[in-house]
Design an enzyme around this catalytic site. Structure first.
Site, short mmCIF file in Angstrom:
data_model
loop_
_atom_site.label_atom_id
_atom_site.label_comp_id
_atom_site.label_asym_id
_atom_site.label_seq_id
_atom_site.Cartn_x
_atom_site.Cartn_y
_atom_site.Cartn_z
N ARG A 178 6.19 4.16 -3.30
CA ARG A 178 7.15 4.48 -4.37
C ARG A 178 7.82 5.82 -4.11
NH1 ARG A 178 2.45 4.11 -8.73
NH2 ARG A 178 1.76 2.63 -7.15
N LYS B 151 -8.03 5.11 2.11
CA LYS B 151 -8.44 3.74 1.82
C LYS B 151 -9.81 3.46 2.44
CE LYS B 151 -3.83 1.60 1.77
NZ LYS B 151 -3.87 1.12 0.39
N1 BES Z 1 0.52 -0.46 0.80
C1 BES Z 1 -0.27 -0.38 -0.37
C2 BES Z 1 -0.24 -1.67 -1.19
C3 BES Z 1 -0.93 -2.84 -0.59
C4 BES Z 1 -2.28 -3.06 -0.83
C5 BES Z 1 -0.24 -3.76 0.17
C6 BES Z 1 -2.89 -4.16 -0.29
C7 BES Z 1 -0.86 -4.86 0.70
C8 BES Z 1 -2.20 -5.06 0.47
C9 BES Z 1 0.23 0.75 -1.26
O1 BES Z 1 0.77 1.84 -0.60
C10 BES Z 1 -0.93 1.26 -2.02
O2 BES Z 1 -1.83 1.77 -1.41
N2 BES Z 1 -0.91 1.10 -3.34
C11 BES Z 1 -1.98 1.54 -4.17
C12 BES Z 1 -1.40 2.23 -5.37
C13 BES Z 1 -2.41 2.93 -6.21
C14 BES Z 1 -3.00 4.12 -5.47
C15 BES Z 1 -1.77 3.39 -7.50
C16 BES Z 1 -2.78 0.33 -4.58
O3 BES Z 1 -2.20 -0.73 -4.85
O4 BES Z 1 -4.00 0.42 -4.59
MN MN Z 2 -0.70 3.25 -0.07
#
Ligand code: BES
Ligand code: MN
Ligand code: ZN
Length: 505
Positions: A356, A282
């Site tokens: 997931r 990230k």
């Molecule tokens: N924990 C994150 C989702 C999230 C993002 C929660 C911002 C709270 C605030 C999750 O694990 C994630 O990173 N999801 C990705 C999925 C993507 C790579 C398909 C996302 O939402 O960017």
């Molecule tokens: Mn994530």
């Protein structure tokens, strides 16, 4: 080390508000023509300050507006009366009333009141509102500044009185206990979410949940790495393998004597104690918030706590997979293929779609353990936050009737859940060349494709609902009714489901 503070006392009284001896008596006032007819003499008790303030529009009953007056005479025993704006009467649903009570608790705390009262106004349900009041009045007990050398947030009152004139005493006492228990449990979840990831590692998370479970008479089982391996949970292990911290899988069971064999509710909560994104890392900006990526797991634990204390009449299983999602030489790479406990093979496209994965194994396990109706809770996708903002959680699932049951529970509990679709077409987006499915279908309909992924791990005909709380788990700004930080979302919805007499709509 500061001495452990005594637990605040929450009590209900069905007596007249005049006789309540507290430092501050909170009186919700509705916007418009609320004439305080149920409170004769209140204005006189403040030497006419209340009517002056209302006539001059100093106080109009707008949401979370406060007007505090000293009691100078008359029959009122409280030291101060605080009018709190409750907005329009027709908007006074569970969520609104709880927020109003929560705003009162913050006001009491900021002013270091030693005792406070919350009045259930005439015309509101005397029992239900008392329960909501006790819940909301617990909100300010949560303190996000746990690591500050000097606390600056005032002191939470030692005594809270829920005043519900004319209410049945037995029902009132039960309602106050229920509300207070819910509020405490919600704060338990908020505290866990607020903990930094260097403190709340997966093993520490597991120990705290297990300790909580034991303290309320629940049985909790903590599975370690080897047991997770024995169960062949390749998805959970795949996420965990980049971290120096070993994963955990916590199973909490509520098995009241005499409860029917079926249905068995299964609550599954995402417990990622920190989400760096893994190799698909990230951006640095805001990454610190990813310590709250275990909020779904905390909500499940908090709901189980409440349901045990409130003696829910049915069997419930909570399953919380716990891990970090880190970068490192051992971390899962994009392109790797993992095999889930259910046998489904998953090609990893994006290591940041880790929630997931661990939920896939946990959903499967909950069904192995006998859960017949599933609800999972997860800070799953940024896409859900894009769709609904911080205002509502996404709700997915099948069949429709189960989704409706969960939605109704959310409305009753004061959690906003908004349904989003699971069209068959989203399944096509998960197709992999090399394996059964991929873990990330990219940008479009990101919340729905994530939910579709989870659906792969739910057996045919097992009712399942998924709450995406990515947008609602954390408040970025301080509000009158809420500290900045963890919100306690979803706890009350799960509790409401667990307490329902029937799981049919
Ligand atoms: N924990 C994150 C989702 C999230 C993002 C929660 C911002 C709270 C605030 C999750 O694990 C994630 O990173 N999801 C990705 C999925 C993507 C790579 C398909 C996302 O939402 O960017
Ligand atoms: Mn994530
Ligand atoms: Zn995550």
């Amino acid at each position: 080390m500061a001495q452990e503070k005594a637990q605040p006392e929450f009590i209900g009284t069905s007596g007249r508000p005049e006789s309540v001896t507290v430092d501050m008596l909170f009186v919700p006032v509705f916007e418009g023509d609320d004439r305080l007819e149920d409170l004769p003499g209140l204005d006189d008790a403040t030497g006419g300050d209340i009517s002056t303030a209302r006539e001059s529009s100093e106080f109009r009953g707008r949401l979370y507006e406060f007007f505090i007056a000293r009691v100078t005479g008359g029959p009122y025993q409280a030291v101060r009366v605080a009018l709190v704006g409750a907005g329009r009467r027709e908007d006074a649903d569970a969520e609104r009333l709880r927020r109003v009570a929560a705003a009162c608790s913050y006001t009491a705390r900021l002013r270091s009141m030693r005792s406070a009262g919350f009045l259930v106004r005439a015309g509101l349900d005397p029992i239900r509102t008392a329960r909501i009041g006790a819940d909301g009045m617990s909100a300010a007990e949560f303190d996000s500044g746990t690591y500050k050398s000097e606390r600056d947030a005032g002191d939470f009152p030692e005594r809270m009185v829920i005043v519900s004139p004319g209410a049945d005493d037995t029902a009132l006492a039960a309602a106050v206990f229920e509300g207070r228990t819910l509020g405490e449990s919600s704060n338990f979840a908020r505290n866990l979410a607020n903990e930094p990831a260097n403190v709340l590692t997966p093993s520490e998370f597991a120990s705290r949940v297990a300790a909580m479970a034991q303290s309320v008479g629940l049985s909790a089982e903590v599975l370690g790495e080897q047991q997770i391996r024995d169960l062949k949970m390749g998805l959970l292990l795949g996420v965990a393998q980049g971290s120096a911290e070993p994963p955990r899988l916590v199973v909490i069971r509520h098995d009241p004597p005499g409860a029917p064999e079926s249905p068995v509710l299964g609550f599954i909560g995402k417990g990622v104690t920190f989400d760096t994104g893994g190799i698909s890392i990230k951006p640095a900006d805001g990454m610190e918030r990813m310590k709250d990526d275990m909020t779904g797991g905390a909500a499940v634990a908090a709901a189980m706590r409440t349901l045990a204390l409130l003696k829910a009449p049915r069997r419930i299983i909570g399953v919380i997979p716990m891990t970090e999602n880190m970068v490192g030489g051992k971390a899962t790479r994009p392109g790797d293929v993992l095999t889930s406990a259910s046998g489904t093979t998953v090609e990893i496209i994006n290591t940041d779609a880790e929630g997931r994965l661990i939920l896939g194994d946990a959903l499967w396990y909950a069904q192995q353990l006998g859960a017949t109706h599933l609800v999972d809770v997860a800070t799953l996708t940024g896409a859900c936050m894009v769709a609904l903002g911080r205002t509502a959680s996404g709700l997915f699932g099948a069949p429709e009737s189960w989704v409706e049951t969960v939605r109704a529970a959310g409305t009753e509990a004061g959690d906003r859940l908004w349904p989003l679709p699971l069209y068959d077409e989203y399944r096509d987006l998960l197709r992999s060349e090399i394996a059964d499915i991929i873990n990330s279908a990219g940008r479009w309909a990101g919340a729905s494709t994530a939910a579709m992924f989870l659906c792969e791990f739910v057996k045919k005909d097992v009712p399942w609902a998924h709450l995406d709380i990515a947008g609602t788990a954390w408040a970025e700004e301080r509000r009158a009714f809420q500290a900045k930080g963890a919100t306690g979302v979803a706890v009350r919805t799960l509790v409401e489901l667990g307490l329902r007499a029937s799981l049919e709509k």
